[in-house]
Write an enzyme that holds these catalytic residues in place. Structure first.
Site, mmCIF file in Angstrom:
data_model
loop_
_atom_site.group_PDB
_atom_site.id
_atom_site.type_symbol
_atom_site.label_atom_id
_atom_site.label_comp_id
_atom_site.label_asym_id
_atom_site.label_seq_id
_atom_site.Cartn_x
_atom_site.Cartn_y
_atom_site.Cartn_z
ATOM 1 N N LYS A 82 -84.550 24.429 58.863
ATOM 2 C CA LYS A 82 -85.713 23.738 58.291
ATOM 3 C C LYS A 82 -86.813 23.674 59.337
ATOM 4 C CE LYS A 82 -86.685 21.714 54.338
ATOM 5 N NZ LYS A 82 -86.243 22.136 53.013
ATOM 6 N N HIS A 185 -94.564 19.759 42.794
ATOM 7 C CA HIS A 185 -94.210 21.111 42.351
ATOM 8 C C HIS A 185 -92.960 21.107 41.473
ATOM 9 C CE1 HIS A 185 -96.796 22.116 45.810
ATOM 10 N NE2 HIS A 185 -97.062 23.194 45.106
HETATM 11 P P1 NAD Z 1 -94.260 17.935 46.334
HETATM 12 O O1 NAD Z 1 -94.799 17.501 47.647
HETATM 13 O O2 NAD Z 1 -94.948 18.996 45.582
HETATM 14 O O3 NAD Z 1 -94.135 16.669 45.365
HETATM 15 C C1 NAD Z 1 -93.634 15.441 45.750
HETATM 16 C C2 NAD Z 1 -94.248 14.415 44.810
HETATM 17 O O4 NAD Z 1 -93.631 13.154 45.073
HETATM 18 C C3 NAD Z 1 -95.750 14.231 45.012
HETATM 19 O O5 NAD Z 1 -96.389 14.263 43.755
HETATM 20 C C4 NAD Z 1 -95.846 12.855 45.672
HETATM 21 O O6 NAD Z 1 -97.045 12.163 45.342
HETATM 22 C C5 NAD Z 1 -94.643 12.167 45.105
HETATM 23 N N1 NAD Z 1 -94.147 11.057 45.919
HETATM 24 C C6 NAD Z 1 -94.039 10.971 47.263
HETATM 25 N N2 NAD Z 1 -93.510 9.788 47.619
HETATM 26 C C7 NAD Z 1 -93.274 9.121 46.460
HETATM 27 C C8 NAD Z 1 -92.739 7.848 46.165
HETATM 28 N N3 NAD Z 1 -92.339 7.022 47.134
HETATM 29 N N4 NAD Z 1 -92.634 7.478 44.869
HETATM 30 C C9 NAD Z 1 -93.049 8.313 43.874
HETATM 31 N N5 NAD Z 1 -93.570 9.525 44.099
HETATM 32 C C10 NAD Z 1 -93.680 9.927 45.372
HETATM 33 O O7 NAD Z 1 -92.721 18.317 46.593
HETATM 34 P P2 NAD Z 1 -91.783 19.206 45.679
HETATM 35 O O8 NAD Z 1 -91.852 20.606 46.127
HETATM 36 O O9 NAD Z 1 -92.021 18.886 44.239
HETATM 37 O O10 NAD Z 1 -90.362 18.652 46.116
HETATM 38 C C11 NAD Z 1 -89.906 17.387 45.680
HETATM 39 C C12 NAD Z 1 -88.519 17.139 46.260
HETATM 40 O O11 NAD Z 1 -87.647 18.189 45.842
HETATM 41 C C13 NAD Z 1 -88.463 17.163 47.796
HETATM 42 O O12 NAD Z 1 -87.436 16.290 48.230
HETATM 43 C C14 NAD Z 1 -88.064 18.586 48.105
HETATM 44 O O13 NAD Z 1 -87.442 18.712 49.380
HETATM 45 C C15 NAD Z 1 -87.094 18.842 46.987
HETATM 46 N N6 NAD Z 1 -86.930 20.252 46.683
HETATM 47 C C16 NAD Z 1 -87.982 20.975 46.238
HETATM 48 C C17 NAD Z 1 -87.809 22.316 45.965
HETATM 49 C C18 NAD Z 1 -88.930 23.134 45.435
HETATM 50 O O14 NAD Z 1 -88.683 24.300 45.061
HETATM 51 N N7 NAD Z 1 -90.151 22.607 45.336
HETATM 52 C C19 NAD Z 1 -86.547 22.927 46.172
HETATM 53 C C20 NAD Z 1 -85.482 22.136 46.600
HETATM 54 C C21 NAD Z 1 -85.697 20.797 46.869
#
Ligand code: NAD
Length: 348
Positions: A82, A185
């Site tokens: 990471k 996302h």
């Molecule tokens: P992102 O940054 O696009 O979205 C995160 C969202 O969470 C944002 O809209 C943010 O405003 C919101 N947020 C942050 N803190 C918050 C809180 N305390 N309460 C409510 N909302 C809150 O990230 P992402 O890519 O959508 O990923 C989300 C999670 O999924 C992360 O933990 C990431 O590691 C995990 N993940 C994502 C992917 C991927 O393909 N995007 C793959 C595996 C794991």
């Protein structure tokens, strides 16, 4: 005594830690390479604000460990790593900043391969790609879908379906009530898929624009705090924001019989997985259910066909069914079953 980073890394069997610092552009970057037994360490590049360096290093190590287990569970020829960037208050030139990140990744000679994660985009990966070939999830995807989050959401939807089958005995998501925390996302695309399957949604995000979009596009309901979201008597709570949402404070509030979402490291500590089981809550291990994006990017670097990659993402349904069934049989939490399977594969 203060926090000992190396002892912490060692306790999680994280094999390498690398740091890059460049004052003129306010770059502070950490790469954790957890394990390379099955292949080079692949894991996303996270770009968020951290309260301290310690919290950033801990995040990098824990996330890298999850990537090792995730790749092993998904049977990918990859290890876990990471990249965490401590986001500065202001970045004057994103191009200069991410080029420096690219040089840092390149200095690791392919032992670490980077990708999109929270706070970064496929455009940022394009900038990194000008400095290193050890990057995936650029806008130049060879598959029809460029954003791996779409595949993460697809896998989470399949995982929710598996949990609903086991816990509620239902074959479809029609009429299932789901609460979602985090509409970035992954959360947004999950909401879109669930809405298309006839589920009804209640959503919460600290960003009101993200909430409004889901309210308008998917007729989602909303609440004004995470506590209110956790206390909803829905069928599924889906954490799709950041880690450690399942902890001593939040677990007693939960009313949903299923927890299944995309966020990494949802359990504050592994004992919380056991506590969920004792409370009769079915928890889908995060690194199993959220592997869709990783499968998709890994498929591209290992020249798998798009069809084979899609099949593997849909296979998250069967993988979770098997984990849930073994968990019931052996009376061990799903997280512990998943860890056992991953560790067996790492031992070879
Ligand atoms: P992102 O940054 O696009 O979205 C995160 C969202 O969470 C944002 O809209 C943010 O405003 C919101 N947020 C942050 N803190 C918050 C809180 N305390 N309460 C409510 N909302 C809150 O990230 P992402 O890519 O959508 O990923 C989300 C999670 O999924 C992360 O933990 C990431 O590691 C995990 N993940 C994502 C992917 C991927 O393909 N995007 C793959 C595996 C794991």
């Amino acid at each position: 005594m203060g926090f000992d980073i190396l002892n912490y890394a060692s306790s999680l069997q994280c094999r390498e830690l690398h740091m890059a610092i460049q004052d003129d552009i306010d770059l502070k970057a950490i790469v954790a390479i957890h394990n390379t037994t099955l292949g080079p360490a692949l894991g996303g590049c996270r770009w968020i604000e951290y309260p301290s360096t310690e919290s950033a290093v801990v995040d990098a190590i824990r996330l890298a460990q999850a990537m090792t287990y995730k790749a092993a569970l998904a049977r990918l020829p990859l290890g876990g790593g990471k990249l965490v960037l401590l986001k500065p208050k202001q970045v004057n030139n994103k191009e200069t900043y991410f080029k420096a990140v690219g040089r840092f990744v390149n200095s690791l000679d392919g032992r670490y391969i980077t990708a999109v994660d929270s706070g970064t985009s496929t455009n940022d990966m394009d900038i990194i790609a000008t400095e290193t070939k050890h990057v995936t999830s650029t806008t130049q995807s060879v598959f029809s879908v460029a954003d791996p989050s779409i595949m993460t959401a697809e896998g989470v939807e399949k995982g929710i379906a598996a949990a609903v089958k086991i816990k509620l005995g239902r074959e479809s998501l029609q009429g299932i009530q789901v609460s979602i925390q985090g509409l970035g996302h992954a959360g947004y695309h999950l909401a879109k898929n669930l809405h298309a399957r006839g589920a009804s949604l209640t959503v919460y995000d600290i960003n009101p624009t993200a909430v409004d979009r889901c309210v308008q596009e998917f007729s989602a309901k909303t609440v004004n705090s995470i506590e209110a979201l956790l206390a909803l008597p829905v069928d599924v709570f889906s954490p799709c924001a950041l880690g450690a949402i399942l902890n001593d404070k939040t677990i007693p509030l939960l009313k949903a019989p299923i927890i299944a979402g995309s966020a990494n490291n949802q359990l504050a500590e592994s004992r919380h997985g056991v506590e969920l089981m004792q409370r009769g809550i079915l928890y889908a291990p995060d690194y199993v259910i959220n592997a869709g994006g990783l499968i998709y990017v890994a498929a591209q670097i290992s020249h798998m066909t798009e069809e084979a990659a899609n099949l593997k993402v849909r296979g998250i349904y069967e993988t979770l069914l098997e984990i849930f069934q073994r968990s019931q049989l052996e009376n061990i939490s799903p997280e512990e079953i998943a860890n056992k399977i991953a560790e067996e594969r790492l031992r070879g």
